[in-house]
Write a protein that holds these residues in place. Sequence first.
Motif, mmCIF file in Angstrom:
data_model
loop_
_atom_site.group_PDB
_atom_site.id
_atom_site.type_symbol
_atom_site.label_atom_id
_atom_site.label_comp_id
_atom_site.label_asym_id
_atom_site.label_seq_id
_atom_site.Cartn_x
_atom_site.Cartn_y
_atom_site.Cartn_z
ATOM 1 N N PRO A 1 7.659 18.558 1.101
ATOM 2 C CA PRO A 1 7.495 17.143 0.747
ATOM 3 C C PRO A 1 6.157 16.880 0.076
ATOM 4 N N ARG A 2 6.100 15.851 -0.736
ATOM 5 C CA ARG A 2 4.841 15.433 -1.336
ATOM 6 C C ARG A 2 4.069 14.509 -0.399
ATOM 7 N N LEU A 3 4.801 13.846 0.510
ATOM 8 C CA LEU A 3 4.187 12.820 1.341
ATOM 9 C C LEU A 3 4.809 12.874 2.731
ATOM 10 N N THR B 1 -8.877 9.419 -4.867
ATOM 11 C CA THR B 1 -7.532 8.855 -4.699
ATOM 12 C C THR B 1 -7.543 7.358 -4.955
ATOM 13 N N ILE B 2 -8.569 6.663 -4.474
ATOM 14 C CA ILE B 2 -8.664 5.216 -4.699
ATOM 15 C C ILE B 2 -8.749 4.915 -6.195
ATOM 16 N N GLN B 3 -9.518 5.677 -6.923
ATOM 17 C CA GLN B 3 -9.614 5.449 -8.364
ATOM 18 C C GLN B 3 -8.286 5.722 -9.058
ATOM 19 N N ALA B 4 -7.589 6.775 -8.638
ATOM 20 C CA ALA B 4 -6.280 7.075 -9.225
ATOM 21 C C ALA B 4 -5.279 5.954 -8.918
ATOM 22 N N LEU B 5 -5.348 5.404 -7.710
ATOM 23 C CA LEU B 5 -4.479 4.286 -7.353
ATOM 24 C C LEU B 5 -4.775 3.062 -8.210
ATOM 25 N N SER B 6 -6.046 2.837 -8.484
ATOM 26 C CA SER B 6 -6.436 1.685 -9.309
ATOM 27 C C SER B 6 -5.815 1.755 -10.695
ATOM 28 N N LEU B 7 -5.773 2.949 -11.269
ATOM 29 C CA LEU B 7 -5.179 3.122 -12.594
ATOM 30 C C LEU B 7 -3.668 2.881 -12.550
ATOM 31 N N ARG B 8 -3.007 3.352 -11.490
ATOM 32 C CA ARG B 8 -1.561 3.153 -11.375
ATOM 33 C C ARG B 8 -1.217 1.697 -11.066
ATOM 34 N N ALA C 1 0.827 -1.202 0.000
ATOM 35 C CA ALA C 1 0.000 0.000 0.000
ATOM 36 C C ALA C 1 0.862 1.252 0.000
ATOM 37 N N LEU C 2 1.925 1.262 0.822
ATOM 38 C CA LEU C 2 2.820 2.416 0.849
ATOM 39 C C LEU C 2 3.509 2.598 -0.502
ATOM 40 N N ALA C 3 3.947 1.500 -1.103
ATOM 41 C CA ALA C 3 4.603 1.593 -2.410
ATOM 42 C C ALA C 3 3.662 2.184 -3.459
ATOM 43 N N LEU C 4 2.382 1.813 -3.406
ATOM 44 C CA LEU C 4 1.413 2.373 -4.347
ATOM 45 C C LEU C 4 1.222 3.873 -4.120
ATOM 46 N N MET C 5 1.180 4.271 -2.845
ATOM 47 C CA MET C 5 1.035 5.703 -2.553
ATOM 48 C C MET C 5 2.263 6.488 -3.014
ATOM 49 N N LEU C 6 3.437 5.934 -2.830
ATOM 50 C CA LEU C 6 4.645 6.596 -3.316
ATOM 51 C C LEU C 6 4.606 6.736 -4.831
ATOM 52 N N ARG C 7 4.141 5.707 -5.498
ATOM 53 C CA ARG C 7 4.070 5.734 -6.958
ATOM 54 C C ARG C 7 3.073 6.785 -7.430
ATOM 55 N N LEU C 8 1.993 6.973 -6.663
ATOM 56 C CA LEU C 8 0.958 7.926 -7.055
ATOM 57 C C LEU C 8 1.371 9.371 -6.806
ATOM 58 N N THR C 9 2.017 9.623 -5.675
ATOM 59 C CA THR C 9 2.196 11.010 -5.230
ATOM 60 C C THR C 9 3.588 11.579 -5.454
ATOM 61 N N CYS C 10 4.602 10.735 -5.574
ATOM 62 C CA CYS C 10 5.982 11.220 -5.540
ATOM 63 C C CYS C 10 6.721 10.956 -6.844
ATOM 64 N N GLY C 11 7.759 11.736 -7.045
ATOM 65 C CA GLY C 11 8.667 11.546 -8.160
ATOM 66 C C GLY C 11 10.096 11.461 -7.660
ATOM 67 N N PRO C 12 11.039 11.131 -8.524
ATOM 68 C CA PRO C 12 12.444 11.021 -8.108
ATOM 69 C C PRO C 12 12.935 12.306 -7.449
#
Length: 487
Positions: free
Chosen positions: A250-252, A338-345, A190-201
């Motif tokens: 920070p983004r997160l 946010t849940i829908q955006a996570l589903s797409l990612r 779940a944390l990895a998915l949130m990082l993928r959704l909200t953060c960049g390098p």
Amino acid sequence: MKTGPVLRGWLHDVSPHRSCLPDPWRGERTGPAYGQLADGLRLLILDGRLPLDVVLPGERELATALEVSRTTVTAALGRLRDDGFLDRRQGAGARTRLPAGPGERGMTPIVAGAVGEGLLDMASAAPPAVEVMHQAYAAALSALPAHLPQHGYAPLGLPVLREAIAARYAARGLPTSPDQIMVTNGALHALALMLRLTCGPGDRVVIDHPTYPHAIDAIQRASCRPAPVGLPGEGWDVDGVAAALRQSGPRLAYFIADFQNPTGRWMTPEARAAIVEAALRARTTVIFDETLVDLWLDAPVQPYGLAEPDEGLVRLGSTGKSFWGGLRLGWIRADAQTIQALSLRRSSLDLGTPVLEQLAAVHLMANETPVLGARRALLRAQRDHLLGLVRQTLPDWKVASPPGGLSLWAELPAPVSTAMAATSERFGVRLAAGPRFGVDGAFERFLRLPYTLPADTLTEVVGRLAQAYARLQPGSASARAQMGAVV
């Protein structure tokens, strides 16, 4: 440079009127004042109470705040730079750091799994499965045929499980609909998915410090930078968190608010509300990891607050600690968008959580009251047993009784955590050294001691730890050999 809230709190800690260090930095020690000050600052850095990568105030401001001469401050900072605890760049001030060496995070990995014969595993803070786990899987197998005509892919999770998770939140005073839930393969997923959704390098992620080591790993593997805020003597440094949110952009932000791993602390509703408010001002998404929320040992957790924001606050949950780590099932609670955006990612990583495990979780949640009650009673007894053993057998280790969770956070009288972990393995105990729970080698004076093993096993563990610790005492051959391996 003006001193922000983080440094104001730090200056308060190192002032001669405080006793947060083993000894006040001035008054009870011998030697020149600059050496005493350098030792005190070094200890705060090693313990994580003074965050890393923070620019210190100017020498004049430090001298005024600490009531010493500027010459003393200059000499103390010079010693810390020579020892690798400060990095000074022209025009950029002195920035806190840790010297490279054996204290770095990669030196003491935590890997759950089989251990050698006679080796007692205290590196993993995870209890065995609850007694009804086999029954839960049997019920899941009985329910499985109804799902076999379907394709089996459910990126958001089975509706029946999402309803059950939503009902758990509602029971604690947080109305939640199933469309606010995504089922994941554990809380770390779940944390990895949130990082993928909200953060960049290169983005910063604010964390409490120490924290769950695999969360730090996940942040770094997402090419993000942890921005640690040290935990004070009690509770959370709310002003420090607000300053980090304001200054780092920070983004997160990620916090284990319920029986924090590794310290076992519980964040008050007032602290949570203040952190969320500061994050909203900074436009930072806050994650509260609630993996351990079911494992209160002294008093039930309080209901959720009434003023929950619709956006910007995400909660992670898991069955791993409540029921069994092998179930590998977690979830995200957020606003529906946010849940829908996570589903797409998510579709680029995996297509959902296994159906059988979800059905087993539905059965467990429907019958969780007696199951969790028995688990809490057992953990409470094991916690108290381990506390008594450590206080009696290792009296110079400081251990407090956590109100919940799975482990004690032991403070050692010297920075020998990595050496202790290495020595203990020769006595048949596997430990996770303190630096594993921090960034860049902090917490060399701390060890995590889980109480997830049976009481008789914990008795054997503490006996072996006492033997290993004796080998590190001044004057022993082992202690002299380890001196070069300790930051």
